[in-house]
Design a protein around this motif. Structure first.
Motif: not given
Length: 319
Positions: A50-57, A159-165, A204-215
């Motif tokens: 529940d906590s994870m779903i609330d955080g993701m939401t 750049v997201g942390e996961k993408t940078a890694e 805070g979530y790798q799924e999002l950090d591995a997806l986005w690059v902001f310009v």
């Protein structure tokens, strides 16, 4: 036999003051202990999920779509230039119930580092979004670098942390964004643009950090093809979970009629939130099965206990 006497006798059957040992009584106590031990981890897993779903939401609403998102048509004049996109955003900002708006251009691209490539979602946003957007300032943590270069309007990227890694990128490093455009004969040809990493951030979530690059949003109009980009306006409201959001959506649709359509966060992420709901339902179902099996064990143990005490029960009933 009165009800009070029945409860007293049942208590003495399970928790006698003295008497002979009973295997049925041990079975009852064992079944009760087993159900307690089995339910505890499931309750813990349900609370954590529940906590994870609330955080993701909260992150999906605040960082990705907003409470509402107005998706503009590619054929509309509102996406012909960055100035026209800002004008469309200002029109939406004046709608009753809208707190703030942030224009955005989305492009699917291939990010290439020195030795690795990965698919990313390029999000062209205003530099001020990291400070003025409450969700961006709350959830994004700057892991390295700063946003100064991004705000300068040059070809800098966040750049997201996961993408940078994955691409082995650090602030100051360069990487390539490979997009596509339509050639003169209608053929799709690749286009490569070099960007410099201004900052590495984490949501805070790798799924999002591995997806986005902001310009920067004005940079997107200089390298992205209009046919392969999506144009939208992220809309903030007072409460994304209130029923007022549907009234605000209707007013926004009236304002941008012929230019685009506004959607709520629940419509844009319907499949993901259905997945969250099915996960919670599955956990509750497993918990019910465990309770059901334990209830059968307890009932069978109680039957054995009553059969052991048939003589005492007969005497009490006769009395």
């Amino acid at each position: 036999m009165k009800l009070r006497a029945s409860f007293l006798f049942a208590k003495r059957l399970i928790f006698p003051l003295a008497g002979k040992k009973s295997s049925a009584r041990k079975s009852v106590l064992g079944a009760i202990i087993c159900i307690a031990i089995s339910v505890v981890p499931l309750v813990a897993v349900l609370a954590v999920s529940d906590s994870m779903i609330d955080g993701m939401t909260d992150r999906i609403i605040g960082l990705s779509t907003g409470a509402l998102q107005a998706r503009l048509y590619r054929s509309s004049k509102s996406v012909s230039s960055v100035e026209a996109l800002y004008e469309a955003a200002d029109e939406i900002r004046s709608v009753d119930g809208v707190v703030n708006v942030f224009p955005e251009v989305g492009i699917d691209a291939l990010a290439a580092g020195s030795s690795y490539r990965t698919g990313v979602r390029v999000r062209a946003v205003e530099p001020a979004v990291f400070l003025e957007n409450e969700a961006f300032s709350r959830y994004f943590t700057i892991c390295a670098g700063s946003l100064d270069g991004f705000a300068s309007g040059k070809r800098c990227a966040v750049v997201g942390e996961k993408t940078a890694e994955t691409l082995s990128l650090k602030p100051g490093n360069t990487f390539r964004l490979i997009t596509t455009k339509s050639g003169a004969n209608g053929m799709i040809v690749p286009k490569m643009t070099v960007f410099t990493v201004s900052a590495v951030v984490s949501s805070g979530y790798q799924e999002l950090d591995a997806l986005w690059v902001f310009v920067p949003v004005d940079t997107a109009f200089s390298f992205a093809s209009k046919d392969n980009a999506s144009f939208s306006v992220m809309i903030e409201t007072e409460n994304p979970f209130s029923q007022e959001i549907y009234r605000t959506r209707r007013l926004v649709n009236d304002r941008i009629r012929g230019k685009g359509v506004a959607y709520t966060w629940s419509e844009l992420n319907a499949s993901q939130f259905e997945n969250f709901s099915s996960t919670k339902i599955l956990l509750v179902f497993v918990m019910m099965l465990i309770v059901l099996v334990a209830a059968v064990n307890i009932s069978s143990a109680l039957v054995m206990l009553v059969m052991e005490r048939r003589r005492e029960i007969a005497i009490l009933k006769s009395t």
